[in-house]
Design an enzyme around this catalytic site. Structure first.
Site, PDB file in Angstrom:
ATOM      1  N   LYS A  74       3.239  10.574   7.681  1.00 56.50           N
ATOM      2  CA  LYS A  74       2.351  10.435   8.858  1.00 56.50           C
ATOM      3  C   LYS A  74       2.857  10.990  10.205  1.00 56.50           C
ATOM      4  O   LYS A  74       2.264  11.895  10.742  1.00 56.50           O
ATOM      5  CB  LYS A  74       1.930   8.987   9.015  1.00 56.50           C
ATOM      6  CG  LYS A  74       0.940   8.591   7.931  1.00 56.50           C
ATOM      7  CD  LYS A  74       0.387   7.222   8.117  1.00 56.50           C
ATOM      8  CE  LYS A  74      -0.703   6.955   7.109  1.00 56.50           C
ATOM      9  NZ  LYS A  74      -0.429   5.878   6.162  1.00 56.50           N
ATOM     10  N   TYR A 109       0.867  -1.184   0.000  1.00 60.61           N
ATOM     11  CA  TYR A 109       0.000   0.000   0.000  1.00 60.61           C
ATOM     12  C   TYR A 109       0.903   1.232   0.000  1.00 60.61           C
ATOM     13  O   TYR A 109       1.744   1.388   0.878  1.00 60.61           O
ATOM     14  CB  TYR A 109      -0.917   0.040   1.232  1.00 60.61           C
ATOM     15  CG  TYR A 109      -1.759   1.290   1.264  1.00 60.61           C
ATOM     16  CD1 TYR A 109      -2.927   1.386   0.511  1.00 60.61           C
ATOM     17  CD2 TYR A 109      -1.366   2.409   1.999  1.00 60.61           C
ATOM     18  CE1 TYR A 109      -3.694   2.545   0.504  1.00 60.61           C
ATOM     19  CE2 TYR A 109      -2.120   3.572   1.992  1.00 60.61           C
ATOM     20  CZ  TYR A 109      -3.282   3.633   1.252  1.00 60.61           C
ATOM     21  OH  TYR A 109      -4.024   4.783   1.233  1.00 60.61           O
TER      22      TYR A 109
HETATM   23  C1  LIG Z   1      -0.794   5.963   4.679  1.00 61.68           C
HETATM   24  C2  LIG Z   1       0.283   5.518   3.795  1.00 61.68           C
HETATM   25  C3  LIG Z   1       0.545   6.181   2.580  1.00 61.68           C
HETATM   26  C4  LIG Z   1      -0.315   7.294   2.079  1.00 61.68           C
HETATM   27  O1  LIG Z   1      -0.297   8.411   2.916  1.00 61.68           O
HETATM   28  P1  LIG Z   1      -1.481   9.490   2.838  1.00 61.68           P
HETATM   29  O2  LIG Z   1      -1.020  10.580   3.735  1.00 61.68           O
HETATM   30  O3  LIG Z   1      -2.712   8.797   3.351  1.00 61.68           O
HETATM   31  O4  LIG Z   1      -1.607   9.899   1.430  1.00 61.68           O
HETATM   32  C5  LIG Z   1       1.616   5.760   1.828  1.00 61.68           C
HETATM   33  N1  LIG Z   1       2.379   4.737   2.221  1.00 61.68           N
HETATM   34  C6  LIG Z   1       2.162   4.065   3.375  1.00 61.68           C
HETATM   35  C7  LIG Z   1       3.085   2.959   3.770  1.00 61.68           C
HETATM   36  C8  LIG Z   1       1.090   4.422   4.193  1.00 61.68           C
HETATM   37  O5  LIG Z   1       0.836   3.748   5.314  1.00 61.68           O
END
Ligand SMILES: *Cc1c(COP(=O)(O)O)cnc(C)c1O
Length: 450
Positions: free
Chosen positions: A281, A146
């Site tokens: 994040k 993901y």
């Molecule tokens: C959440 C996440 C993303 C995407 O980040 P967003 O801020 O939601 O666009 C990309 N890669 C990983 C591993 C994630 O957990």
């Protein structure tokens, strides 16, 4: 339903939500937050056991970060980042370069995880164009990966019930098996595992490396795929193969960055040398949106030249390097130093590990996974066959509701119930979360009728 919620449902479309479900499960109106706790409008307290979607680090409304944000708002709100710069972005880039490997030398700002990944993919792609290796245009990723919800990042991700509908929009990528040890793609057992799962990657690269630009990977933890934790040997193997076959190694630390796995960045557990690091994040400790794509001088230099050479990286987002967000990130990194956040993790991680072990005996608990302050339980209908529950049974929803009754926030990923604890959590709180979690899973196991 109270007036505010009615107004919400009249006007707002929430993410990852079937809005019809809100008829029986309306959104919870949160009024304030402090530490690991959220409070709703009736004063009910919830433990934020998933760090508000994996971003909170030091607890909500940490005074040092709130102060930094307030101070910054009195000086500079925002300025475009092409042709202009400012103190907080300069300070943050230097702070980030201090905590990443020596080969990482450049910081490119954006605003969320998906854009951090998109920027890395575009940089890698253009690097090969700029250096005259024009056939290197494809990317490799794990088949359960993901990397975000934009079309560019979904193309890199595994096909899931959420993304399959968009498949006609995706560009072509190569997928290799995910090292999902509980459901080993090579059918190996723990004691006879020789990392055969690296073989498909090795074969792919041997055959196609001349057309491959890079490989993207979530280090040690595929979070969205269901908190799949995999051994460091696999990551080391991927790093070796990327190097051997001359492709970029793009490390997506969006979920794993900032201490989640026990080290500042998850790839520090291994020997890999990333060409790109994607971070978002936890960067501002869950206060404001901000992201960075970090890379090497080698990559940067391939874009450096006279304008007419056409090597420029034409990419940017409006809120790139927002000063208020950068000030929050700087404040968060100061807390890491002052509160020795990483050093204090060890004891907490052990408590989590110990407390998770006793879940094994429960009827529907198939697998228990843990890394850092992340713990996950995979529920299965049958421990022998490892058959999962049907998505239509929506057992995640049942667990979610049980969690709310017990004042903890659980948002299972399908059949996988997990906690993704803010690093600020203390030992008593970890024990309390695990006590609640245990009674919820136990209750589920007793109530569920096959
Ligand atoms: C959440 C996440 C993303 C995407 O980040 P967003 O801020 O939601 O666009 C990309 N890669 C990983 C591993 C994630 O957990």
């Amino acid at each position: 339903m109270d007036k505010q919620i009615r107004e919400d449902l009249k006007n707002i479309w929430h993410p990852y939500t079937q809005m019809k479900d809100c008829e029986f499960l309306p959104p919870i109106f949160i009024e304030k937050a402090e530490g690991i706790y959220l409070y709703d409008s009736k004063g009910k307290q919830y433990m934020d056991t998933i760090s508000s979607w994996w971003c909170n680090i030091h607890g909500h409304c940490h005074p040092h970060i709130m102060r930094a944000i307030k101070d910054q708002t009195e000086k500079l709100d925002h300025v475009l980042f092409a042709g202009f710069t400012h103190k907080e972005a300069i300070k943050l880039s230097s702070n980030l370069l201090d905590i990443t490997g020596n080969h990482i030398k450049k910081v490119f700002y954006s605003d969320d995880g998906s854009t951090a990944v998109e920027a890395a993919i575009k940089m890698s792609f253009q690097y090969w164009q700029n250096t005259g290796q024009k056939n290197k245009t494809k990317f490799v990723s794990l088949d359960k990966a993901y990397h975000g919800d934009t079309i560019g990042t979904m193309s890199l991700g595994g096909i899931s019930q959420y993304t399959e509908i968009f498949e006609p929009l995706f560009y072509k990528t190569y997928k290799v098996p995910t090292p999902y040890c509980y459901r080993c793609p090579m059918n190996a057992e723990k004691d006879n595992c020789a990392f055969e799962c690296l073989k498909p990657l090795k074969e792919l690269l041997a055959e196609k490396h001349q057309e491959i630009a890079g490989l993207i990977i979530e280090p040690l933890l595929l979070a969205a795929a269901g908190m799949i934790v995999y051994p460091v040997e696999y990551l080391d193997g991927v790093g070796r193969l990327a190097k051997k076959f001359g492709i970029h190694l793009i490390v997506d630390e969006v979920a794993t960055g900032f201490g989640r796995t026990g080290k500042m960045f998850a790839h520090e557990h291994s020997d890999i040398v990333p060409d790109f690091l994607c971070i978002s994040k936890g960067l501002t400790s869950g206060t404001l949106p901000l992201a960075v794509t970090m890379t090497t001088n080698e990559v940067y230099d391939a874009f450096y030249g006279d304008y007419e050479e056409g090597k420029t990286f034409f990419h940017g987002h409006t809120y790139t390097g927002n000063p208020i967000a950068c000030s929050a990130a700087n404040a968060s990194l100061e807390i890491f130093k002052k509160e020795k956040t990483i050093d204090n993790l060890h004891v907490k991680i052990n408590i989590l590990k110990e407390n998770l072990a006793k879940f094994t005996t429960l009827k529907y608990v198939g697998d228990i996974r843990q890394i850092g302050l992340i713990g996950a339980i995979e529920l299965v209908k049958d421990k022998k066959t490892k058959a999962g529950f049907d998505m239509d049974e929506r057992i995640g929803l049942q667990i979610y509701k049980k969690g709310l009754e017990k004042n903890i926030i659980l948002r299972p990923l399908g059949n996988i119930v997990y906690v993704y604890l803010p690093l600020v959590i203390n030992i008593d709180e970890i024990k309390e979360v695990l006590r609640k979690l245990y009674s919820i899973i136990k209750e589920f196991c007793e109530e569920y009728k096959n």
